[in-house]
Design an enzyme around this catalytic site. Structure first.
Site, PDB file in Angstrom:
ATOM      1  N   LYS A 242      77.710 108.785 -16.688  1.00  0.00           N
ATOM      2  CA  LYS A 242      79.035 108.150 -16.683  1.00  0.00           C
ATOM      3  C   LYS A 242      79.809 108.515 -17.944  1.00  0.00           C
ATOM      4  O   LYS A 242      81.010 108.790 -17.895  1.00  0.00           O
ATOM      5  CB  LYS A 242      78.904 106.638 -16.529  1.00  0.00           C
ATOM      6  CG  LYS A 242      78.547 106.309 -15.088  1.00  0.00           C
ATOM      7  CD  LYS A 242      78.460 104.848 -14.780  1.00  0.00           C
ATOM      8  CE  LYS A 242      78.114 104.675 -13.315  1.00  0.00           C
ATOM      9  NZ  LYS A 242      77.132 103.630 -13.060  1.00  0.00           N
TER      10      LYS A 242
ATOM     11  N   LYS B  50      75.296 114.571  -4.060  1.00  0.00           N
ATOM     12  CA  LYS B  50      74.821 113.239  -3.703  1.00  0.00           C
ATOM     13  C   LYS B  50      76.007 112.367  -3.261  1.00  0.00           C
ATOM     14  O   LYS B  50      77.033 112.335  -3.942  1.00  0.00           O
ATOM     15  CB  LYS B  50      74.137 112.602  -4.923  1.00  0.00           C
ATOM     16  CG  LYS B  50      73.584 111.228  -4.647  1.00  0.00           C
ATOM     17  CD  LYS B  50      73.363 110.428  -5.923  1.00  0.00           C
ATOM     18  CE  LYS B  50      74.124 109.161  -5.809  1.00  0.00           C
ATOM     19  NZ  LYS B  50      73.856 107.929  -6.236  1.00  0.00           N
TER      20      LYS B  50
ATOM     21  N   LYS C 244      80.101 106.504  -4.169  1.00  0.00           N
ATOM     22  CA  LYS C 244      81.452 105.946  -4.211  1.00  0.00           C
ATOM     23  C   LYS C 244      82.269 106.611  -5.313  1.00  0.00           C
ATOM     24  O   LYS C 244      83.461 106.823  -5.175  1.00  0.00           O
ATOM     25  CB  LYS C 244      81.379 104.431  -4.521  1.00  0.00           C
ATOM     26  CG  LYS C 244      81.060 103.579  -3.325  1.00  0.00           C
ATOM     27  CD  LYS C 244      80.596 102.182  -3.750  1.00  0.00           C
ATOM     28  CE  LYS C 244      79.139 101.965  -3.433  1.00  0.00           C
ATOM     29  NZ  LYS C 244      78.548 100.766  -4.028  1.00  0.00           N
TER      30      LYS C 244
HETATM   31  P1  ADP Z   1      77.151 104.599  -5.466  1.00  0.00           P
HETATM   32  O1  ADP Z   1      76.512 105.822  -6.098  1.00  0.00           O
HETATM   33  O2  ADP Z   1      77.919 104.936  -4.253  1.00  0.00           O
HETATM   34  O3  ADP Z   1      77.946 103.792  -6.469  1.00  0.00           O
HETATM   35  P2  ADP Z   1      75.206 102.522  -5.770  1.00  0.00           P
HETATM   36  O4  ADP Z   1      74.867 103.035  -7.131  1.00  0.00           O
HETATM   37  O5  ADP Z   1      75.964 101.242  -5.638  1.00  0.00           O
HETATM   38  O6  ADP Z   1      75.962 103.679  -4.974  1.00  0.00           O
HETATM   39  O7  ADP Z   1      73.853 102.430  -4.942  1.00  0.00           O
HETATM   40  C1  ADP Z   1      73.381 101.322  -4.200  1.00  0.00           C
HETATM   41  C2  ADP Z   1      72.033 101.682  -3.616  1.00  0.00           C
HETATM   42  O8  ADP Z   1      72.162 102.764  -2.691  1.00  0.00           O
HETATM   43  C3  ADP Z   1      71.012 102.147  -4.669  1.00  0.00           C
HETATM   44  O9  ADP Z   1      69.717 101.718  -4.291  1.00  0.00           O
HETATM   45  C4  ADP Z   1      71.121 103.632  -4.587  1.00  0.00           C
HETATM   46  O10 ADP Z   1      69.936 104.269  -5.029  1.00  0.00           O
HETATM   47  C5  ADP Z   1      71.367 103.859  -3.109  1.00  0.00           C
HETATM   48  N1  ADP Z   1      72.129 105.097  -2.920  1.00  0.00           N
HETATM   49  C6  ADP Z   1      73.415 105.316  -3.283  1.00  0.00           C
HETATM   50  N2  ADP Z   1      73.813 106.552  -2.955  1.00  0.00           N
HETATM   51  C7  ADP Z   1      72.748 107.141  -2.365  1.00  0.00           C
HETATM   52  C8  ADP Z   1      72.517 108.433  -1.796  1.00  0.00           C
HETATM   53  N3  ADP Z   1      73.484 109.353  -1.745  1.00  0.00           N
HETATM   54  N4  ADP Z   1      71.301 108.689  -1.278  1.00  0.00           N
HETATM   55  C9  ADP Z   1      70.316 107.762  -1.300  1.00  0.00           C
HETATM   56  N5  ADP Z   1      70.467 106.523  -1.819  1.00  0.00           N
HETATM   57  C10 ADP Z   1      71.656 106.204  -2.351  1.00  0.00           C
END
Ligand code: ADP
Ligand code: TRP
Length: 321
Positions: free
Chosen positions: A110, A189, A192
């Site tokens: 970040k 990957k 959001k």
């Molecule tokens: P983002 O990256 O969209 O902000 P979060 O960090 O809120 O997502 O992730 C919430 C949950 O979903 C976590 O357990 C995270 O490991 C899982 N997760 C998020 N993106 C992925 C992805 N592309 N593939 C697998 N798991 C994911």
């Protein structure tokens, strides 16, 4: 066995969230005592709009319940309805070496992206450790990007146990190899924060357009594609279609004769069908918001009993009580 996981209310949930965390969590609810929560305190490190936070929190609740989280089997709640977790975070933070947090990839990524970090973002893994340790959790189902945070939790728990006597259970992350990192519309990957998401409950037209715009290479339909398993639409189809359907499309692409347009059309149809019953359930739940709020409150009152017990144990160990 106690299972615990959390998800931030930071925007509409997507296929990465679903296949990486929600689906494994939902499947685990039959295998032990499951605690799942909406991490609204964590969202404060990066979202500063209160109305948006409130709306997102309800949306996450609707999404998770619609996808199959069963509030009879699982304890489902809002993180902030168990405020004991912030006190435990302080007890833990005093034993957390700065270096441990400085090494966290998620923080470093970040900062590298130009976000000017607040202290909450830096201390984020300590609050996550408190979330996990306050419920004596054994298993934490998450996507691969959260693995390091569960390892940090273990390190902090070990340090506390060594300093003040055995207090905390050591948790294990549970990460499924096949869905550890779901790719987004750009092949990176899905996240959001990368603007490459396919939402679980997205608008039909919007998602159709996103899927039909997936970038493919310039080979003609007739050309055999020996690298079919590397194709982004194939990777996504594998998640949303039944194995025999997916294998048929992969074989047709490999052999030559299947155009990318037809492949993407199939991907959209299977995506749409995959969440059809959840979509109907979500619409029912959305019409009954009071019921959803009461599920979260009931979950919090059950979670709080355990949280208070474990916090008391930690306070005693540390000489606060
Ligand atoms: P983002 O990256 O969209 O902000 P979060 O960090 O809120 O997502 O992730 C919430 C949950 O979903 C976590 O357990 C995270 O490991 C899982 N997760 C998020 N993106 C992925 C992805 N592309 N593939 C697998 N798991 C994911
Ligand atoms: N950090 C997690 C995420 O962004 C959310 C989270 C907060 C969490 N506390 C947790 C996940 C405890 C598992 C366990 O996805």
């Amino acid at each position: 066995m106690r299972i615990l996981s959390g998800i931030q209310p930071s925007g509409a949930l997507h296929l990465g969230n679903f296949f990486g965390m929600m689906k494994p969590a939902i499947e685990l609810q039959d295998r032990g005592e499951a605690y799942y929560f909406i991490a609204n305190y964590h969202s404060m490190t990066s979202l500063f709009d209160p109305a948006q936070r409130r709306a997102n929190t309800l949306d996450v609740a609707l999404d998770f319940l619609a996808c199959g989280l069963d509030p009879v089997k699982s304890i489902f709640f809002k993180q902030s309805d168990v405020p004991e977790v912030t006190e435990l975070a302080w007890l833990l933070t005093t034993l957390t070496p700065m270096g441990l947090l400085e090494r966290c990839h998620s923080f470093k990524d970040k900062v590298a992206k130009g976000i000017s970090p607040n202290h909450g973002l830096f201390a984020y893994p300590v609050l996550m450790a408190a979330d996990i340790l306050i419920y004596d959790s054994n298993i934490v189902p998450v996507g691969r990007d959260q693995k390091q945070h569960v390892e940090v939790t273990r390190d902090i728990a070990i340090k506390f146990n060594e300093t003040y006597g055995t207090t905390f259970v050591l948790p294990e992350p549970q990460i499924r190899d096949d869905t550890a990192a779901v790719p987004g519309t750009d092949g990176q990957k899905m996240s959001k924060s990368y603007g490459n998401t396919i939402e679980i409950f997205g608008d039909e037209k919007v998602i159709r357009k996103k899927i039909m715009s997936l970038v493919m290479d310039s080979r003609t339909p007739a050309e055999p594609k020996p690298d079919a398993e590397q194709n982004l639409a194939v990777k996504l189809l594998k998640l949303v279609a039944a194995p025999q359907v997916f294998t048929e499309f992969e074989d047709r692409l490999r052999a030559g004769g299947l155009g990318y347009g037809d492949l993407k059309k199939a991907l959209f149809d299977h995506y749409w069908a995959c969440f059809a019953s959840a979509r109907a359930r979500r619409a029912e739940l959305a019409a009954n918001r009071d019921h959803v709020e009461s599920i979260l409150l009931e979950g919090a009152s059950r979670a709080r009993i355990l949280a208070q017990r474990v916090l008391k144990r930690a306070r005693r160990a540390a000489g606060i009580d």
